[in-house]
Motif scaffolding. Structure first.
Motif, PDB file in Angstrom:
ATOM      1  N   MET A  82      -1.188  -6.172  -7.737  1.00  0.00           N
ATOM      2  CA  MET A  82      -2.130  -5.621  -6.754  1.00  0.00           C
ATOM      3  C   MET A  82      -2.835  -6.770  -6.038  1.00  0.00           C
ATOM      4  SD  MET A  82      -4.218  -2.671  -8.776  1.00  0.00           S
ATOM      5  CE  MET A  82      -3.485  -1.533  -9.931  1.00  0.00           C
ATOM      6  N   ALA A  85      -0.328  -6.174  -2.761  1.00  0.00           N
ATOM      7  CA  ALA A  85       0.714  -5.384  -3.411  1.00  0.00           C
ATOM      8  C   ALA A  85       2.054  -6.076  -3.193  1.00  0.00           C
ATOM      9  CB  ALA A  85       0.741  -3.969  -2.838  1.00  0.00           C
ATOM     10  N   ALA A 113      -0.185   0.423   0.027  1.00  0.00           N
ATOM     11  CA  ALA A 113       0.257   0.370  -1.372  1.00  0.00           C
ATOM     12  C   ALA A 113      -0.752  -0.457  -2.156  1.00  0.00           C
ATOM     13  CB  ALA A 113       1.656  -0.239  -1.469  1.00  0.00           C
ATOM     14  N   LEU A 116      -0.259  -0.812  -7.215  1.00  0.00           N
ATOM     15  CA  LEU A 116       0.981  -0.916  -7.988  1.00  0.00           C
ATOM     16  C   LEU A 116       0.635  -1.062  -9.463  1.00  0.00           C
ATOM     17  CD1 LEU A 116       3.216  -3.261  -5.814  1.00  0.00           C
ATOM     18  CD2 LEU A 116       2.920  -0.781  -5.671  1.00  0.00           C
ATOM     19  N   ASP A 131       2.226   3.855  -8.074  1.00  0.00           N
ATOM     20  CA  ASP A 131       1.077   3.405  -7.280  1.00  0.00           C
ATOM     21  C   ASP A 131      -0.089   4.306  -7.642  1.00  0.00           C
ATOM     22  OD1 ASP A 131      -0.833   2.849  -5.299  1.00  0.00           O
ATOM     23  OD2 ASP A 131       0.717   2.289  -3.854  1.00  0.00           O
ATOM     24  N   TRP A 138       6.955   4.486  -5.963  1.00  0.00           N
ATOM     25  CA  TRP A 138       7.847   3.788  -5.052  1.00  0.00           C
ATOM     26  C   TRP A 138       9.217   3.579  -5.695  1.00  0.00           C
ATOM     27  CZ3 TRP A 138       6.200   2.767  -0.172  1.00  0.00           C
ATOM     28  CH2 TRP A 138       4.823   2.708   0.070  1.00  0.00           C
TER      29      TRP A 138
END
Length: 325
Positions: A82, A85, A113, A116, A131, A138
């Motif tokens: 993160m 991302a 995004a 993560l 996510d 994803w």
């Protein structure tokens, strides 16, 4: 329900207090890789010696907050992060502890995004990443050489929704926070062609069927279990038909059947009730790679109580705990 026959817990490695150990992967030689989220670090833990506490070695420092780890081919690992991302590739073939590591930025995600989190290998060259802030999973398709990839939304569902209460936002560092996580851990069940995931905000354990050829989801997700504070990751024993879910802020490990028909009556707490100071803030679990380890010996990362709430404000060193069933 809590079981009487508790697994044996052994601390095999420690890091300092206030390290948020987020995820773990066990290598073929028994050593481990561990992400320290709030320190932006990836650590190596040697294969455990019998009844011995051993040290860890820093592998690399990352730009973002490292979350999950996936081994896509022998000794080649992908770490999601993160802020930003991103997905990075760590090639550990021939690597020795303390030496420079071969790292490649594979993919930088779209700006939305933001969270993560857990990930898994769905098929050769195909990685799923939860996510927890956007409330979706994803799909990343790697190139043949594994050095690049493309991402698209694989699944979005109400069970993945993050929290809406700003007072319950999660402050990962002093400068970065996310909503209370939605979808969190994610694992692929090869024997049944399902993907399982935890929904932290909704307190659910879910699954969805997967087409074994296209690797796309089939139909809608179904509830496996409800009412579990599944605020993190898990491992699965497909032979026994159970998952072991870490609850992080509840300091417990739950065993839950993978069959939705059985989960309502057979879910049990196997560790952390009553509270065990060796098991504060469990965040992820992975099976050992030795002969007979699968389904019997797991390794769990903990943050030592760094993330509130924790009993009486106790903070212990972050650790990797061997759990022997």
């Amino acid at each position: 329900m809590t079981i009487d026959n508790k697994p044996r817990l052994t601390t095999i490695a420690t890091l300092p207090e206030h390290y948020f150990l987020e995820n773990i992967a066990v290598r073929a030689d028994g050593s481990m890789l561990v992400t320290a989220l709030n320190r932006k670090e990836l650590w190596w833990v040697p294969a455990p010696a019998k009844d011995a506490t051993i040290g860890a070695v820093l592998v690399d420092r990352l730009e973002g907050l490292p979350m999950s780890i996936v081994e896509a081919e022998p000794d080649v690992f992908y770490v999601s992060s993160m802020a930003p991302a991103a997905l990075d590739r760590f090639d550990l073939r021939g690597w020795t502890p303390g030496a420079p590591v071969n790292r490649t930025r594979v993919l930088t995600f779209e700006s939305h995004a933001a969270g993560l989190n857990g990930s898994c290998l769905l098929a050769p060259g195909v990685i799923l990443i939860a996510d927890c802030a956007a409330g979706l999973i994803w799909r990343v398709d790697l190139t043949e050489d594994g050095l690049a990839g493309t991402a698209k939304v694989w699944l979005r569902h109400d069970s993945m929704t993050p929290g809406t209460d700003p007072e319950r936002a999660v402050h990962l560092t002093q400068t970065f926070s996310i909503p209370y996580p939605g979808v969190n851990g994610v694992r692929a069940a090869e024997q049944s062609d399902h993907v399982y995931y935890t929904g932290s905000w909704e307190q659910t354990f879910m699954r969805v069927a997967v087409d074994p050829v296209t690797h796309e989801r089939v139909g809608e997700p179904e509830v496996v279990a409800k009412g579990i504070h599944a605020v993190d990751d898990f491992c699965m024993d497909e032979n026994a038909g159970v998952a072991y879910i870490t609850t992080h802020i509840d300091n417990t490990l739950h065993r839950v059947p993978l069959d939705p028909a059985a989960s309502a009556t057979e879910a049990t707490i196997v560790a952390g009730d009553p509270i065990d100071h060796r098991f504060l803030g469990p965040s992820s679990a992975a099976w050992g790679r030795g002969a007979g380890d699968y389904g019997r010996v797991a390794y769990v990362t903990t943050d030592g109580g760094h993330t509130p709430p924790n009993p009486a404000g106790i903070i212990k060193p972050a650790s990797v705990v061997r759990v022997e069933f």
